[in-house]
Scaffold this motif. Structure first.
Motif, short mmCIF file in Angstrom:
data_model
loop_
_atom_site.label_atom_id
_atom_site.label_comp_id
_atom_site.label_asym_id
_atom_site.label_seq_id
_atom_site.Cartn_x
_atom_site.Cartn_y
_atom_site.Cartn_z
N LEU A 68 0.81 -1.21 0.00
CA LEU A 68 0.00 0.00 0.00
C LEU A 68 0.85 1.27 0.00
N LEU A 97 -2.45 3.39 -1.90
CA LEU A 97 -3.67 2.67 -2.23
C LEU A 97 -4.58 2.56 -1.00
N ALA A 108 -9.01 -2.51 -4.06
CA ALA A 108 -7.97 -1.51 -3.82
C ALA A 108 -8.12 -0.40 -4.85
N SER A 109 -8.05 0.84 -4.39
CA SER A 109 -8.17 1.98 -5.30
C SER A 109 -6.91 2.84 -5.23
N ASN A 110 -6.60 3.47 -6.34
CA ASN A 110 -5.45 4.36 -6.45
C ASN A 110 -5.97 5.70 -6.95
N HIS A 159 1.41 -3.45 -8.43
CA HIS A 159 1.95 -2.92 -7.18
C HIS A 159 2.56 -4.08 -6.42
#
Length: 383
Positions: A205, A209, A265-267, A295
């Motif tokens: 992370l 993220l 998971a978001s970016n 990632h």
């Protein structure tokens, strides 16, 4: 199709033709994959249908009132894809001997390598009757045999009593030893493994993220649209094409939404990776993962560590993270034996398979024993 004057079995071409409450009363509530809704999503979406090589042939035994006393979810298969118990060498050997291995009858949950009940029955006698009815159907249709995969122990024993050959394999499951949180789990590991997991979680992370857990009505069609991109990418790379179509996931939410855990998971506000899980009463079942951005260690975080977090918080006993993957060992998932049962209609072929399985079972047991020595746990905490 009748086995005895007192027991009459029928072959039903769709889960939709069996009342959902009657089905679930036999299946129990622990395992989400054996719920009527899961089979309904597979068949109604046509992910599992004759065109994809999964023609439903569910075997049902009814009481005098018409209520099912026993169900064996079965499919006539024209290939061995999506089963995770590999019998391609058997098919090749049977073909070289002049026989037709396909079609075969498969008692399983399509595309799902998760242990669960396969003989949904009120009594042990009904389990035996299901197996007899399935064998009669195989003979009637002149097909090569019957295969039951990822069996619970009670169903394995029923198959053994009926003369089926038992096959073993291994998966890696996480076991909850009464941990209060993730750090408590880490405390049971050796120092080096503990440090490595913390490093992986931080690295996964590190790009900023954000991780979300979604279930039930919180999962929208937009979430499934995003997730399907991840699933499709993984499916194209692993199998050439995904087993499940987009409609399946919408139906899964509709039929079993409260049993679905979607970890995304978001970016910078855009979803980039996700893992799908199904929630049992005592077990969290990890299924599909995918990503559209790379990632480092994100796969470990979403599929393994987030699943452990959820299981501990929910008081679950086990996380099953799917088939294969010795890389799970270093992350606290321990080797666990799985079972399948096989009955071939040709006695000579059955004998040859049984002889092979004697050696294979010994090799699997030796491998599990060896791998157990390499779990990341401290010596006093090893399973």
């Amino acid at each position: 199709m009748s086995e005895t004057p007192s027991i009459v079995a029928e072959v039903v071409p769709s889960a939709r033709e069996i009342d959902a409450d009657d089905w679930n009363a036999l299946a129990g509530s622990d395992n989400p994959f054996t719920q009527h809704g899961f089979f309904g999503a597979l068949e109604d979406s046509r992910s599992a249908c004759a065109e994809t090589g999964w023609m439903a042939c569910h075997i049902v035994i009814r009481s005098q009132s018409g209520t099912p006393d026993a169900i064996m979810p079965c499919y006539m298969k024209t290939h061995s894809q999506g089963e995770y118990v590999f019998d391609y060498s058997w098919a090749d050997a049977y073909h070289r001997a002049g026989g037709d291995y396909y079609p075969k009858l498969q008692a399983s949950v399509p595309f799902t390598p998760a242990t669960g009940p396969r003989l949904l029955a009120r009594t042990p006698a009904h389990k035996s009757a299901l197996l007899q009815a399935a064998q009669a159907f195989v003979r009637q249709k002149d097909i090569s045999g019957l295969h039951l995969t990822f069996l619970e122990d009670a169903d394995k024993q029923a198959c053994e009593r009926a003369g089926f050959a038992i096959r073993t394999d291994q998966q890696f499951h996480w076991k909850n030893d009464g941990y209060s949180d993730f750090d408590d789990f880490l405390a049971a590991l050796s120092s080096r493994k503990r440090k490595n997991i913390r490093k992986e979680r931080k690295q996964a992370l590190s790009a900023g993220l954000k991780v979300e857990h979604l279930t039930g009505e919180d999962i929208t069609e937009a979430h499934w649209d995003a997730y399907y991109q991840f699933y499709e990418d993984t499916g194209m790379r692993k199998w050439g094409q995904p087993y499940l179509n987009r409609a399946f996931f919408s139906l899964l939410s509709q039929y079993l939404g409260d049993r679905v855990l979607l970890i995304l998971a978001s970016n910078a506000g855009r979803y980039v990776a996700g893992a799908l899980n199904l929630i049992g009463e005592t077990t969290l079942f990890g299924r599909y993962w995918g990503a559209i951005e790379h990632h480092p260690c994100l796969h470990f975080e979403l599929c393994y560590y987030q699943a452990i977090d959820y299981a501990i918080a929910a008081g679950m006993k086990t996380v099953e993270a799917g088939a294969q993957g010795e890389h799970k060992l270093a992350r606290g998932y321990v080797p666990t034996q799985t079972y399948s049962a096989h009955w071939l209609s040709d006695p000579g072929f059955q004998s040859a398979v049984e002889n092979y399985l004697v050696r294979e079972r010994a090799a699997v047991a030796q491998n599990i024993e060896a791998l157990t020595q390499f779990t990341p746990f401290k010596l006093e905490n090893r399973p």
